[in-house]
Design a protein around this motif. Structure first.
Motif, PDB file in Angstrom:
ATOM      1  N   ARG A 178      38.026 -75.046 -17.056  1.00 39.85           N
ATOM      2  CA  ARG A 178      37.268 -75.925 -15.987  1.00 39.85           C
ATOM      3  C   ARG A 178      35.858 -76.049 -15.943  1.00 39.85           C
ATOM      4  O   ARG A 178      35.398 -76.786 -15.034  1.00 39.85           O
ATOM      5  CB  ARG A 178      37.940 -75.155 -14.649  1.00 39.85           C
ATOM      6  CG  ARG A 178      39.581 -75.522 -14.470  1.00 39.85           C
ATOM      7  CD  ARG A 178      40.023 -75.053 -13.047  1.00 39.85           C
ATOM      8  NE  ARG A 178      41.342 -75.371 -13.045  1.00 39.85           N
ATOM      9  CZ  ARG A 178      41.832 -76.372 -12.470  1.00 39.85           C
ATOM     10  NH1 ARG A 178      40.991 -77.287 -12.085  1.00 39.85           N
ATOM     11  NH2 ARG A 178      43.289 -76.658 -12.207  1.00 39.85           N
ATOM     12  N   LEU A 179      35.340 -75.066 -16.639  1.00 44.24           N
ATOM     13  CA  LEU A 179      33.797 -74.930 -16.650  1.00 44.24           C
ATOM     14  C   LEU A 179      33.208 -75.898 -17.507  1.00 44.24           C
ATOM     15  O   LEU A 179      33.565 -76.319 -18.757  1.00 44.24           O
ATOM     16  CB  LEU A 179      33.452 -73.473 -17.322  1.00 44.24           C
ATOM     17  CG  LEU A 179      33.935 -72.170 -16.201  1.00 44.24           C
ATOM     18  CD1 LEU A 179      33.669 -71.037 -16.951  1.00 44.24           C
ATOM     19  CD2 LEU A 179      33.484 -72.247 -14.756  1.00 44.24           C
ATOM     20  N   ASP A 180      32.066 -76.520 -17.274  1.00 42.95           N
ATOM     21  CA  ASP A 180      31.225 -77.336 -18.040  1.00 42.95           C
ATOM     22  C   ASP A 180      30.728 -76.631 -19.104  1.00 42.95           C
ATOM     23  O   ASP A 180      30.347 -75.557 -18.902  1.00 42.95           O
ATOM     24  CB  ASP A 180      30.306 -77.925 -17.077  1.00 42.95           C
ATOM     25  CG  ASP A 180      30.750 -78.887 -16.016  1.00 42.95           C
ATOM     26  OD1 ASP A 180      31.798 -79.282 -16.202  1.00 42.95           O
ATOM     27  OD2 ASP A 180      30.124 -79.044 -15.084  1.00 42.95           O
ATOM     28  N   PRO A 181      30.159 -77.516 -20.259  1.00 44.96           N
ATOM     29  CA  PRO A 181      29.718 -76.431 -21.419  1.00 44.96           C
ATOM     30  C   PRO A 181      28.453 -75.916 -20.924  1.00 44.96           C
ATOM     31  O   PRO A 181      28.248 -74.586 -21.637  1.00 44.96           O
ATOM     32  CB  PRO A 181      29.225 -77.786 -22.191  1.00 44.96           C
ATOM     33  CG  PRO A 181      30.152 -78.888 -21.916  1.00 44.96           C
ATOM     34  CD  PRO A 181      30.577 -78.727 -20.521  1.00 44.96           C
ATOM     35  N   ASP A 182      27.381 -76.166 -20.059  1.00 40.26           N
ATOM     36  CA  ASP A 182      26.443 -75.531 -19.669  1.00 40.26           C
ATOM     37  C   ASP A 182      26.598 -74.729 -18.191  1.00 40.26           C
ATOM     38  O   ASP A 182      25.594 -74.250 -17.828  1.00 40.26           O
ATOM     39  CB  ASP A 182      25.208 -76.697 -19.552  1.00 40.26           C
ATOM     40  CG  ASP A 182      25.572 -77.513 -18.334  1.00 40.26           C
ATOM     41  OD1 ASP A 182      26.655 -77.721 -18.005  1.00 40.26           O
ATOM     42  OD2 ASP A 182      24.507 -78.024 -17.797  1.00 40.26           O
TER      43      ASP A 182
END
Length: 205
Positions: free
Chosen positions: A50-54
């Motif tokens: 669920r986390l964005d790449p950054d």
């Protein structure tokens, strides 16, 4: 006919071993992993997709199962990242889970309510209003401090953008006035002396 015993157990052990190895590899890749304990690293792994790449998790806090306001079977887990607040709300003994995602620019107020044994974080945001109860005092204070700092940074950034926009418009306006003034001089409508005086007045504003 030869009968093989223990083959299924061996396969299960192999799958379990591979899963643990994958888990360890992922946990080693978590930024600032040294500030989290093993249980917190496991919680981060649960939401990794669920986390964005950054996006990086900064704080992990889990509701107490025993303190007032907590859940004995499915306590919520709060993740404070560099971009937003994530609340993982499991149900049916973890068989299902809901998520609340609140970016810091949507939060209008956040308060800390201290109790005798634990604390609550009270949040008001666009599309969300709720209390996160039964959090340790230390974690609750860290959450409040980080989110308030993030809100202040967003406010400062917006004010800078507005100020920069005003300055840009002002510079464009001055450039337009000077261009018109130069045209009047070229057409002989104003003299060199008048041009220099008017130019000086424009640049002074």
């Amino acid at each position: 006919m030869a009968i093989s015993f223990g083959r299924k157990d061996n396969n299960d052990n192999k799958i379990q071993s591979e899963a643990i190895q994958d888990q360890n590899i992922y946990q080693e890749q978590i930024p600032n992993r040294q500030k989290f304990n093993n249980k917190e690293l496991e919680e981060i792994q649960r939401i990794s997709k669920r986390l964005d790449p950054d996006e990086e998790v900064e704080i992990v806090a889990k509701q107490s199962k025993l303190r007032p306001g907590g859940s004995k079977t499915t306590p919520d887990t709060i993740f404070v990242t560099n971009k937003r607040l994530l609340i993982r709300d499991p149900s049916f003994f973890g068989a299902r889970e809901d998520f609340e995602s609140i970016t810091y620019d949507k939060i209008t107020s956040i308060e800390l309510e201290k109790g005798m044994f634990s604390s609550a974080v009270k949040i008001m945001a666009s599309g969300y209003k709720g209390d996160i109860d039964a959090i340790s005092k230390e974690k609750a204070e860290s959450i409040i401090e980080y989110i308030k700092k993030s809100m202040e940074n967003i406010k400062t950034e917006k004010e800078t953008q507005v100020s920069t926009g005003i300055d840009s418009n002002k510079n464009l306006s001055i450039a337009d006035e000077l261009f018109k003034l130069a045209k009047l001089k070229e057409q002989g409508i104003i003299t060199e002396t008048e041009f220099l005086k008017m130019k000086k007045d424009i640049l002074r504003t």
